[in-house]
Design an enzyme around this catalytic site. Structure first.
Site, PDB file in Angstrom:
ATOM      1  N   GLY A  90       0.967  -0.554   5.089  1.00 17.61           N
ATOM      2  CA  GLY A  90       1.292  -1.554   6.111  1.00 17.61           C
ATOM      3  C   GLY A  90       0.192  -2.533   6.448  1.00 17.61           C
ATOM      4  CB  SER A 117      -9.623  -1.032   3.609  1.00 18.56           C
ATOM      5  OG  SER A 117      -8.371  -0.393   3.611  1.00 18.56           O
ATOM      6  CB  SER A 118      -6.061  -1.796   7.710  1.00 14.34           C
ATOM      7  OG  SER A 118      -6.511  -3.069   8.069  1.00 14.34           O
ATOM      8  CB  THR A 164      -0.953  -0.024   1.216  1.00 13.34           C
ATOM      9  OG1 THR A 164      -1.705  -1.231   1.161  1.00 13.34           O
ATOM     10  CG2 THR A 164      -1.882   1.139   1.297  1.00 13.34           C
ATOM     11  CB  THR A 193      -3.668  -0.643  -1.380  1.00 15.20           C
ATOM     12  OG1 THR A 193      -2.957  -1.842  -1.168  1.00 15.20           O
ATOM     13  CG2 THR A 193      -5.143  -0.952  -1.378  1.00 15.20           C
TER      14      THR A 193
END
Ligand code: GLY
Length: 563
Positions: free
Chosen positions: A467, A446-447, A375, A393
């Protein structure tokens, strides 16, 4: 190493890696009355800064930077993936653009299970079946609404870089070399720009003619130049070379969503971040609030007490991620409750300074790790005070490893961000349940945590990082390093980081993380695992007098550019 003072700059601390004639990596800039762009690659930051110089604003610059990253940073920059933008205009208007990939119409809940019902993570991570419908190009066009310049201008730097080529960095050369075999496994085309007979080395010129032509089609025909016509045809033919399921109809129907930003207060800051389908903003709110209950600022940065509080906040937040978070267009959105003090104070009651809380006590247990740090993030502020934070990403390094033959760009492997089978970890070791199960047209959780902090209504910090699941925890730590531990942007970004995500029980820590903290916490039952690096944070801080301090993470080729 050399110091260069830029015209108009208040103070500039700059060093360049003179190893490659045309690539200057600038790690830190202090400036006033100028726009700045921070991204993972110097040429992409420069593309954005060039647009600012031409009269573009932060939103123009962030689009130009993303197009350029798709060329110079193929490991994560993309037109074949997706992302999220968080914006705060100088008028105070806040907005987010969700251009996350979607599951194709033919996707189904159990598509990655073999005949015995076992999850096959190779299918969800590599090759054509791993690909979600790309959202990036639609996202760039949606961003134009907030910009000033036409797309034709914003895309030109990327076209030039793809057509004329650029000198690759040592990091990129190493990565390309490591991936030669897997590129060849998934791509039959001999015209593929990323494969060559002799090893890549720093300074080699990477030319991407097919990608240049694809970008020109977008320049000529707008979003249709990607989602319809030649490029769409090439993408669908690429699917048919393997077991891919994306159709022309999936591409034509892709839609971005503008969502209300997730907003909350932390001390004297108002935080604006990304809501679901990214878990990033929600996790950030939960972690900041829970560690706030212990008055985190009382402790030293990276001391055993501070780190224990933060690990436990991370543990509880990530247990909630697995249980409750997914695409809000498909599941009940419990955000308001999950970030309420009523809920979080109760969740925090089990915190105990004497010992680690077992993960089984804060959520249903299911095993295993795995790490990846892909990402990429861009932070921008323009001279008029408009701010943009974008994280974008392909998911894994070079996504699915599949390049669309004839069109020259990598496709994502974002389908792996779904919970492919409840309890089976994805490539980041994150487990999920029904909330993030696969359904046609659904967005995978997603993060990514593009975030803007406001003070007195004005942008104070623009921040984000790559990350995977370590994104929210790195952003969390970068914020508390500044707000609670009173560090400057450089120290905050480059301080050693740690990460806990409920499962596995282990806490990841960078190699230079204080050994005394690790041994004190080990005595309380915490298990640490050393990892090479956590995140590559791009941070801009703006003080009350308009002084800008922009920092590109020292962990990579990340670089700041000034207009
Ligand atoms: N693919 C990483 C993320 O969306 O968080």
């Amino acid at each position: 190493m050399k110091n260069i003072f830029l015209a108009g700059a208040l103070l500039v601390c700059q060093f360049s890696w003179a190893q490659y004639t045309d690539i200057n990596i600038v790690k830190e800039v202090k400036v006033k009355n100028k726009g700045v762009v921070v991204s993972a690659h110097p040429l992409a930051s420069e593309a954005g800064a060039k647009i600012l110089k031409m009269g573009g604003n932060a939103y123009d610059a962030v689009v130009a930077t993303q197009y350029a990253l798709a060329v110079v940073y193929p490991q994560a920059g993309n037109i074949g993936g997706g992302g999220f933008l968080v914006g705060v205009k100088n008028t105070g208007e806040k907005f987010t653009i969700d251009y996350r990939e979607t599951a194709p119409a033919k996707a189904s809940r159990d598509m990655y299970l073999d005949k015995k019902g076992k999850a096959n993570t190779d299918w969800s991570q590599n090759g054509r079946l791993a690909v979600g419908v790309p959202g990036s190009v639609a996202g760039f066009f949606a961003t134009l609404k907030y910009g000033k310049l036409p797309m034709k201008k914003l895309i030109q730097p990327a076209i030039d870089l793809a057509e004329k080529g650029f000198a690759i960095t040592e990091q990129e050369a190493n990565l390309l070399n490591v991936h030669q075999e897997i590129f060849q496994k998934h791509n039959a085309s001999t015209s593929m720009a990323f494969v060559k007979n002799t090893p890549w080395k720093a300074g080699d010129i990477l030319v991407q003619k097919e990608l240049a032509n694809t970008l020109k089609l977008i320049q000529q025909s707008g979003a249709k130049g990607f989602y319809e016509g030649k490029t769409a045809d090439l993408l669908v033919s690429e699917m048919k070379k393997g077991n891919g399921i994306i159709t022309l109809d999936d591409l034509k129907k892709y839609k971005v969503v503008e969502r209300k930003a997730l907003e909350f207060d932390y001390k004297d800051n108002h935080i604006v971040s990304m809501p679901l389908p990214s878990s990033g903003g929600l996790l950030l709110a939960q972690m900041l609030k829970m560690s706030g209950y212990e008055n985190l600022e009382k402790y030293q940065q990276n001391s055993a007490q501070a780190v224990q509080i933060m690990i436990e906040a991370e543990r509880r937040a990530f247990a909630d991620r697995a249980e409750y978070m997914g695409d809000p267009d498909f599941i009940e959105d419990k955000t308001a409750y999950l970030i309420s003090d009523e809920y979080l104070r109760n969740r925090w009651k089990s915190f105990n300074f004497n010992k680690a809380t077992p993960s089984s006590e804060v959520g249903k247990i299911i095993p295993q790790p795995k790490e990846s740090t892909e990402t990429t993030h861009i932070s921008v502020i323009d001279k008029d005070g408009n701010a943009a934070a974008v994280t974008t990403t392909l998911n894994g390094l070079y996504g699915s490893k599949v390049v669309v033959s004839g069109a020259g760009f990598f496709l994502n492997n974002e389908m792996d961000d779904f919970s492919i089978k409840p309890g089976v970890p994805n490539m980041f070791g994150a487990v999920g349940g029904e909330a993030n199960s696969i359904q046609p047209h659904k967005r995978m959780l997603s993060s990514m945590t593009p975030t803007i902090l406001l003070k007195n209504g004005k942008p104070y910090m623009v921040v984000g990082t790559p990350g995977g699941t370590t994104i929210p925890t790195s952003v969390y730590q970068s914020i508390v390093n500044v707000v609670d531990f009173k560090q400057n942007a450089n120290i905050s970004v480059n301080a050693p980081k740690f990460h806990h995500q409920w499962l596995p029980e282990t806490v990841m820590a960078e190699g230079n993380f204080p050994a005394t903290t690790i041994s004190e916490l080990a005595a309380k039952g915490y298990i640490f695992e050393k990892v090479r690096q956590l995140g590559r944070t791009e941070m801009i801080l703006i003080d009350d007098n308009g002084n800008i301090h922009a920092v590109a993470d020292g962990r990579g080729d990340d670089s700041v550019a000034v207009e």
